[in-house]
Enzyme design. Structure first.
Site, PDB file in Angstrom:
ATOM      1  CE  LYS A 124      12.532  -9.113 -11.800  1.00 18.90           C
ATOM      2  NZ  LYS A 124      11.314  -9.612 -12.463  1.00 18.90           N
ATOM      3  CB  SER A 180      10.762  -6.977 -15.268  1.00 20.36           C
ATOM      4  OG  SER A 180      10.354  -8.090 -14.489  1.00 20.36           O
ATOM      5  CB  SER A 222       9.157 -10.684 -15.806  1.00 20.73           C
ATOM      6  OG  SER A 222       8.544  -9.472 -16.137  1.00 20.73           O
TER       7      SER A 222
END
Ligand code: MG
Ligand code: ZN
Lengths: 490, 97, 488
Positions: free
Chosen positions: C79, C154, C178
């Site tokens: 990420k 996210s 997330s």
């Protein structure tokens, strides 16, 4: 009916703790003279993704200072974030302590003008990180941009102990004394070098003035006082300003003011922005700081004898005067040096005299610290012992001492180079020498023996001749005694 | 609980966020609905609740040893206004901080 | 060959046995990325060259008889809020510009130490604030099962990467769901570990007391393997538990749910959730029962009713402080303003997206003087109640089963104009962060439209072992997650 005004002063002192590394990262704290932005790492530059780890030594020093300030140390404490934007604060928050400071409720004694001890309350001591340094356009040449400032983060993250006093101080002189006591203390403890000029000890003052008619002016916070003298002057100025305002019936507003040392005035530092709102909240990156069982006790046991205790002991144990005890305990190195001399056999009084006059003089003349002094306590003691045993006169000792300072030579080569022998001139050798002088000055001897030397001037003259001849190697009292007995006999 | 556009501007200044008039309006609207939501928390009896637990974990302590970080050049080069050894910012006039 | 279809375990085994090379594995992944990335936009930054070099290094180690580690030649996607030295890290924000961190996140360093190979940095909601990966300065990421839908967020890019077969494993971060919510939307497994199990050093902070890094994978076995590698104690993170971690892989084969108590939350059973999500949940409960578990009904009223409000006070409060450092002075975008205040306003006004601004303002507001007690302090108190509520629950059960998200993946744009509704997408996940517990989302089948349906398992603090054990039992019934992309 004239009004009376009482100043009410409280001080916040930021003390840089003398750790090797910063409070939350491993960068060096040695920033004086360092190339800008060399003592930095991702953490103290506020890079994203970095996390603080607390320095054990900063905690230890903080606890030690707290104990010496008679504070209660909290077993479980925590850190908060104090949020504000400023370029010297790379994370835009300062990690500090807020509702649970490391220590609280202490006091420290100062000596009032009448000589009595007066306790000044310590509200709290807490740990926090220092900010970086801003350099504004200077004559440096390179830093001339009129519309720019420059940031150096070397100082950012250096551990600070913030010591907040109660508003117990009443005069600028008291404030000055309070600061010098704190400074002496942190130096004694070895937790800070306490140097105001270098900025390792910084003082902010809160001051307000109470009027006998019941009015009480708002408090002003004064910053930027870089010496004890500046502190005293700034407070004097500010007190006068407050009194004038109150006398004229004007309203004093709560504000921060900066001391301008060259102009000798305080200047309001109006902030064009809205008032600060620091939005304190517990620092989520640091769990609570919990001191292990026995930690505080251990630190208490590690505390050195504090300066005021040591001063009292010097007076009581060694029979020194108030002034000598104070001078010798002013800093820990000197007190240690003194006591090391005693351990090596020096007599308390002569050692005290010698250190106070000769050693301190040399230190002052050369702007030298005791740790750089070229003669060891052991050698000083050896000289003192010789003097105590009348094997070395004061004059001879001074000559040898000067020689050692100038040439960094050891005691015995210094003595032989000065042509001074250990043991000096005494006994029969001295008696023969005195006889010889008397023979050479028969006329003077006659005058004395005829009883005309009423004020002893001529006898002193003879003694001077003897002393000169012995080049200080004779004990003056022995000379007097021999002189007297030889003049009487015959 | 309603929040005024003036309050939104104040908070935006505190957070150093430039917001235009349209954003102010939409933020005020957003605040209204979210604060209404937050208001629910007052239904609870929280009198004897300690907001922060102190005894669960404790912070580790690091040994006081200085280390040199070797990549300061890289860090300085990331600055949009590097000036020699310094980070450059607009001139700061007031002496506060 | 389609090496991209292999699990991390299989790749490691085959690379070590010489059946395939690390280079072949990476080349296969890169090809897969080339064919799908245009439609998915799962990656913000690709590092193909670096990946191939690292692969060659693994291959050289093997021919020299050295052991490259537990993840030899395994491609991973990270990420884009985790720092990798020298690789652009953006947090999907404009404000960081082309910032290249001069240090590497602990988790990434641990992965690379075990021979894993970073393919790139995954798309995400800006600063991890969002539930759809639409709030990205680099454009929205698509759901591999339906490009018109969001992958969740996210960590949408990390979930999509694993679902689409870019890599068998990826890392995400989870502050309020997330990892778990995008795992559910993309049909993968996703684990948010206990707060303090995985180091946060190098993770760009959103809400420090809630953030935790965790793995995505298509099987529980790969989740356990990745967790093993990334969950070591780290002296650089003061909130990271210093004790030794257990062997997470040891519980996977022998586990059953016999004599286990599985909790279901009464209040959530009549919550407004999508019927197909409910079906998946009920099916999961049935499987648990048939595997020998005793189902226990629990009541967690405070968490259900107040979780969302509590979270949307605490997380923005911490975020407002964490994101204050972005001022354009030391890194990130620049400004030519000649006044300090103007510089701050300009950089931050231009650099942050709308949702980030919303949260910074909310956080600033709830911490500001006069409101701190009413909001922030109150929320912290409620958080304590929620924590004890869970503690009590776990004195009665071993695992709690609940939905991961109220619906399957929603359409792009559907919730963009309704932030509160978007926040609701995290209603089942965020209480878990508030209590610091481990949570895992597992694929429990597909909707009639072919959208993945996730269920969430919650464990007690440091209960990753039992959580993984329970998940692996359920997985045996559901089968491992499938690779999206129409080639099943
Ligand atoms: Mg302070
Ligand atoms: Zn540092």
């Amino acid at each position: 009916m004239s009004l009376l005004f009482t100043p009410v002063i409280g001080l916040e002192i930021h003390v840089q703790l003398a750790t090797a590394s910063k409070i939350f990262c491993s960068c060096s704290t040695d920033y004086i003279g360092a190339v800008p932005n060399t003592n930095v790492c991702p953490l103290c530059l506020g890079l994203p993704g970095t996390l603080p780890v607390l320095n054990a030594k900063a905690v230890e020093y903080g606890v030690r200072a707290s104990l010496a300030l008679n504070c209660t140390v909290r077993n479980a404490t925590r850190f908060h974030r104090k949020n504000y934007f400023y370029p010297d604060l790379p994370k835009a928050y300062q990690i500090s302590q807020y509702d649970l400071p490391l220590a609280e409720h202490g006091f420290i004694n100062i000596t009032s003008e009448d000589g009595t001890l007066r306790p000044i309350g310590i509200t709290r001591l807490h740990l926090e990180e220092d900010a970086g340094k801003l350099v504004h356009g200077t004559s440096d040449g390179r830093l001339t941009g009129a519309s720019q400032s420059f940031v150096d983060y070397n100082r950012g993250g250096v551990p600070l102990a913030e010591i907040v006093s109660e508003p117990d101080l009443r005069t600028p002189a008291e404030a000055r004394q309070y600061v010098s006591v704190i400074r002496q203390l942190v130096r004694y403890l070895g937790v800070s070098d306490g140097d105001m000029e270098k900025g390792s000890l910084r003082v902010d003052a809160n001051i307000s003035v109470k009027c006998s008619d019941g009015r009480w002016g708002e408090r002003a916070e004064i910053k930027n006082m870089n010496s004890l003298k500046a502190l005293e002057r700034a407070l004097e100025y500010e007190i006068k300003r407050h009194i004038k305002m109150l006398s004229e019936g004007k309203i004093i507003i709560q504000e921060t003011r900066h001391w301008n040392d060259s102009q000798g005035i305080t200047i309001s530092s109006r902030s064009k922005e809205e008032a600060h709102d620091y939005r304190y909240f517990p620092e989520p990156d640091l769990p609570p700081l919990v001191l292990p069982d026995g930690y505080v006790k251990e630190q208490l046991d590690k505390l050195p004898e504090l300066p005021w205790d040591r001063k009292r002991r010097f007076k009581d144990t060694y029979g020194l005067s108030e002034q000598d005890s104070a001078t010798l305990t002013e800093n820990r190195d000197m007190a240690d040096f003194y006591e090391n001399c005693l351990i090596s056999g020096g007599s308390p009084e002569r050692t005290a005299n010698w250190l106070r006059t000769e050693v301190l003089r040399v230190l002052n003349e050369n702007k030298m610290e005791l740790k750089d002094f070229p003669i060891s306590s052991h050698i000083i003691a050896e000289m003192i012992v010789m003097m105590d045993n009348r094997k070395l006169s004061n004059t001879a000792a001074k000559e040898v001492f000067e020689h050692m300072i100038e040439n960094s030579s050891d005691l015995h080569s210094a003595m032989s180079l000065c042509d001074i022998s250990a043991g000096g001139i005494a006994g029969d050798q001295l008696r023969d020498l005195v006889s010889k002088i008397l023979e050479q000055n028969n006329d003077v001897v006659r005058v004395i023996r005829s009883g005309e030397d009423l004020n002893g001037k001529k006898q002193k003259y003879l003694k001077g001749l003897v002393m000169r001849e012995t080049r200080g190697q004779a004990d003056p009292s022995e000379v007097s005694w021999i002189l007297a007995s030889l003049l009487e006999n015959n | 609980m309603a929040i005024s556009e003036q309050e939104v501007r104040k908070v935006a200044l505190l957070a150093r966020l430039e917001v235009d008039e349209e954003e102010v309006r939409s933020l005020a609207h957003h605040f209204d609905s979210i604060l209404e939501h937050f208001g629910k928390l007052n239904e609870l009896d929280l009198d004897n609740i300690d907001p922060f637990v102190m005894d669960e974990t404790q912070t580790p302590l690091r040994e006081d040893r200085a280390e040199k970080w070797e990549l300061r050049e890289d860090a300085l080069n990331e600055a949009s206004h590097r000036d020699g050894d310094f980070f450059r910012v607009p001139r700061i006039v007031s002496e506060e901080g | 060959m389609d090496f991209y279809r292999l699990s991390a375990h299989e790749i490691c085994r085959k690379v070590k046995s010489g059946e395939i090379t690390a280079r072949e594995t990476i080349e296969s992944s890169l090809e897969r990325i080339n064919s799908l990335e245009k439609g998915l936009n799962a990656l913000i930054t690709r590092v193909d060259e670096r990946a191939l070099e690292k692969a060659d290094r693994v291959d050289r180690m093997l021919s020299a008889g050295e052991d490259p580690g537990l993840l030899a030649g395994v491609p991973v996607v990270i990420k884009d809020n985790m720092c990798v030295q020298g690789i652009r890290t953006t947090c999907a924000s404009r404000i960081l510009g082309d910032w290249k961190p001069p240090f590497t996140a602990t988790v990434v360093a641990e992965l690379e130490k075990e021979g894993a190979i970073v393919l790139g940095k995954a798309n995400m909601d800006e600063f991890a604030m969002g539930s759809s990966t639409e709030h990205s300065a680099f454009g929205p990421c698509s759901n591999p099962w339906d490009p018109d839908r969001v992958p969740g967020g996210s960590s949408g890019g990390s979930a999509a990467s694993v679902a689409a077969g870019y890599a068998p494993i990826s890392l995400g971060s989870d502050t309020g769901g997330s990892i778990r919510q995008p795992a559910a939307f993309c049909g993968t497994c996703g684990l948010k570990p206990t707060y303090g199990l995985v180091s946060r050093w190098g993770l760009v902070a959103f809400a420090s007391s809630l953030d935790q890094i965790g793995p995505f994978a298509r099987s529980i076995e790969d989740i356990a393997l990745t967790l093993q590698v990334i969950s070591k104690p780290d002296p650089r993170d003061s909130t990271c538990n210093p004790s030794k971690r257990p062997d997470y892989q040891s519980v996977l084969d022998q586990s059953s749910l016999k004599e286990k108590k599985v909790g279901i939350v009464k209040e959530f059973m009549d919550y407004d959730i999508d019927p197909e999500v409910r079906e998946a949940l009920e099916k999961t409960i049935e499987v648990a029962r048939s595997e020998g578990a005793e189902i226990v009904e629990l009541s967690l009223p405070v968490m259900v009713r107040y979780g969302l409000a509590t979270y949307y006070i605490i997380a923005p409060a911490e975020a407002s402080s964490n994101l204050a450092r972005y001022d354009g002075v030391r890194y990130g975008i620049s400004s030519e303003e000649e006044d300090l205040m103007d510089m701050y306003l300009k950089i931050r006004g231009d650099g942050f997206g709308e949702e980030v601004k919303r949260r910074i303002l909310t956080g600033t507001y709830v911490l500001s003087s006069g409101y701190y007690d009413a909001y922030y302090l109150t929320a912290q108190k409620v958080r304590q109640i929620m924590t004890s509520e869970f503690k009590e629950a776990f004195s009665r059960v071993d695992t709690i089963i609940m939905p991961t998200a109220p619906t399957p993946a929603f359409r792009k744009g559907e919730l963009l104009d309704d932030p509160i509704q978007m926040y609701m997408a995290d209603v089942f996940t965020l209480p878990i962060n508030m209590a610091g517990l481990p949570g895992l989302s597992l694929n429990a089948g597909y909707s009639r439209k072919g959208l993945p349906l996730g269920v969430q398992l919650i464990g007690p603090k440091w209960g990753e072992m039992q959580l993984l054990a329970a998940a692996s039992v359920l997985e045996r019934s559901f089968g491992p997650s499938l690779i999206a992309g129409g080639d099943q």
